[in-house]
Design a protein around this motif. Structure first.
Motif, PDB file in Angstrom:
ATOM      1  N   LEU A 168       1.220  -0.823   0.168  1.00 37.36           N
ATOM      2  CA  LEU A 168      -0.149  -0.039   0.072  1.00 37.36           C
ATOM      3  C   LEU A 168       0.813   1.088  -0.234  1.00 37.36           C
ATOM      4  O   LEU A 168       0.138   2.207  -0.633  1.00 37.36           O
ATOM      5  CB  LEU A 168      -0.725  -0.058   1.203  1.00 37.36           C
ATOM      6  CG  LEU A 168      -1.957  -0.890   1.113  1.00 37.36           C
ATOM      7  CD1 LEU A 168      -3.002  -0.886   2.102  1.00 37.36           C
ATOM      8  CD2 LEU A 168      -3.811  -0.829   0.090  1.00 37.36           C
ATOM      9  N   ALA A 169       2.374   1.598   1.103  1.00 35.39           N
ATOM     10  CA  ALA A 169       2.419   2.305   0.630  1.00 35.39           C
ATOM     11  C   ALA A 169       3.489   2.862  -0.183  1.00 35.39           C
ATOM     12  O   ALA A 169       3.719   3.236  -1.184  1.00 35.39           O
ATOM     13  CB  ALA A 169       3.931   2.414   2.044  1.00 35.39           C
ATOM     14  N   VAL A 170       3.702   1.664  -1.045  1.00 35.80           N
ATOM     15  CA  VAL A 170       4.892   1.562  -2.426  1.00 35.80           C
ATOM     16  C   VAL A 170       3.693   2.422  -3.745  1.00 35.80           C
ATOM     17  O   VAL A 170       4.172   3.191  -4.303  1.00 35.80           O
ATOM     18  CB  VAL A 170       5.081   0.395  -3.228  1.00 35.80           C
ATOM     19  CG1 VAL A 170       5.376   0.573  -4.581  1.00 35.80           C
ATOM     20  CG2 VAL A 170       6.366  -0.156  -2.120  1.00 35.80           C
ATOM     21  N   VAL A 171       1.751   1.239  -3.982  1.00 40.11           N
ATOM     22  CA  VAL A 171       1.053   1.861  -4.349  1.00 40.11           C
ATOM     23  C   VAL A 171       0.712   3.786  -3.872  1.00 40.11           C
ATOM     24  O   VAL A 171       1.032   4.826  -5.248  1.00 40.11           O
ATOM     25  CB  VAL A 171      -0.099   1.815  -3.868  1.00 40.11           C
ATOM     26  CG1 VAL A 171      -0.717   1.672  -5.045  1.00 40.11           C
ATOM     27  CG2 VAL A 171       0.215   0.000  -4.608  1.00 40.11           C
ATOM     28  N   SER A 172       0.210   4.372  -2.902  1.00 43.56           N
ATOM     29  CA  SER A 172       0.664   5.335  -2.670  1.00 43.56           C
ATOM     30  C   SER A 172       1.569   6.551  -3.194  1.00 43.56           C
ATOM     31  O   SER A 172       1.452   7.737  -3.564  1.00 43.56           O
ATOM     32  CB  SER A 172       0.809   5.367  -0.892  1.00 43.56           C
ATOM     33  OG  SER A 172      -0.039   7.187  -0.968  1.00 43.56           O
TER      34      SER A 172
END
Length: 341
Positions: free
Chosen positions: A188-192
């Protein structure tokens, strides 16, 4: 006498214009860094509730249309799974790298930027990511009592991680293993971060294709500030839709804090002004130059507020880390700057 020596010649005028653009670009980058690093100061003393009400309260703080807002709604599950410390490091790094790389290599249909000294530009982008890693190790002193509104620090990973998230409760994260939580949080952090880094892609895409006669965007303005109205309108509409969806999920009982609305407005004004200067920096320098500078600098400014005004950051170790971060940010900014000259 060559044309280079003739005052008013096209070569002389072009050199003068380039010098003016560089000056305007770096000044705009500096102003954007200062304002982005200061825009949370007005809301520092006020509780803004959970992530969703925080997003709506700071409607003007989102970067571009659905990109930043879609990234922003992942904050709560990221905090629940891996904590904001690691999450902030991951999405901040991918934000900087995506914005820089998309312009540098011409991703998403954009034209690749022509850089005089590519190696210096690569070094500058890398140093901006390293500076983000250093900020992860800076610790803030948080009062043991959390009853006071003044107890919320401006720049601290530890305090944010320990803050209770009201409203939507992500109980499903408790049913997952530590490894599963870590994988989900990191993804999720990478996508964000990638979504944050794509914030200026629509504008740059339209500008690049506006130079082509066979494109539907032929003749589009090449001046970035002409896109500010669309930029902010998209933010307002999209954030409103997200907030309405949040109200429905909360069954018409959203966690909104009235005392934070006016400070949030002023915080948004600071962000909006900073964004306008970022637009100018993009126009004068190109995103491949402005992104590493403007994404790395605000953390240092926020740290200065924490040291000199709010007295949150103390101790020789923290001061040494911040000094190191400052040196790395300065070196990265200089490397990025000289890559354009």
């Amino acid at each position: 006498m060559s044309s280079l020596d003739i005052p008013g010649s096209s070569s002389t005028m072009e050199h003068s214009n380039n010098g003016t653009d560089l000056t305007a670009g770096f000044i705009s980058s500096a102003v954007a860094v200062i304002l982005f690093g200061s825009n949370f100061v007005p809301v520092k003393k006020f509780d803004t509730g959970n992530s969703n009400s925080h997003t709506h309260t700071h409607t003007s703080e989102d970067f571009y249309y659905d990109f930043y807002l879609a990234g922003n709604i992942t904050v709560v599950p990221i905090v629940k799974t891996i904590g904001l410390g690691l999450g902030l490091l991951i999405w901040g790094s991918f934000n900087s790298l995506t914005g820089w790389a998309s312009s540098s290599f011409g991703w998403f249909g954009m034209d690749p930027e022509d850089i005089s000294r590519p190696l210096l530009n690569y070094i500058g982008a890398g140093l901006s990511v390293i500076s983000a890693v250093i900020f992860l190790f800076v610790k803030s002193e948080v009062p043991s009592s959390t009853s006071s509104l003044d107890a919320t620090p401006l720049l601290t990973v530890r305090a944010i991680n320990s803050t209770q998230t009201n409203g939507l409760d992500y109980l499903w994260t408790k049913n997952l293993s530590q490894l599963q939580n870590r994988i989900i949080g990191c993804v999720l952090a990478v996508v964000s971060g990638i979504l944050y880094g794509c914030s200026f892609v629509p504008i740059i895409y339209v500008k690049d294709h506006g130079k082509r006669n066979d494109s539907i965007y032929a003749g589009s303005s090449q001046y970035d500030l002409d896109y500010v109205f669309a930029h902010f309108s998209g933010i307002f509409i999209t954030s409103t839709l997200y907030f309405l969806a949040y109200c429905m999920i909360m069954k018409n009982n959203p966690k909104v804090y009235p005392q934070a609305i006016l400070p949030g407005f002023f915080s948004g004004v600071l962000w909006a002004i900073a964004s306008c200067f970022w637009f100018i920096a993009n126009h004068s320098l190109s995103a491949v130059i402005s992104f590493p500078i403007i994404t790395a600098g605000p953390g240092l400014i926020a740290a200065m507020w924490g040291i000199f005004v709010f007295k949150e950051i103390k101790g020789i170790q923290n001061y040494l880390l911040l000094t190191l971060a400052f040196c790395i940010i300065l070196a990265g900014a200089l490397a990025t700057a000289f890559s354009k000259v």
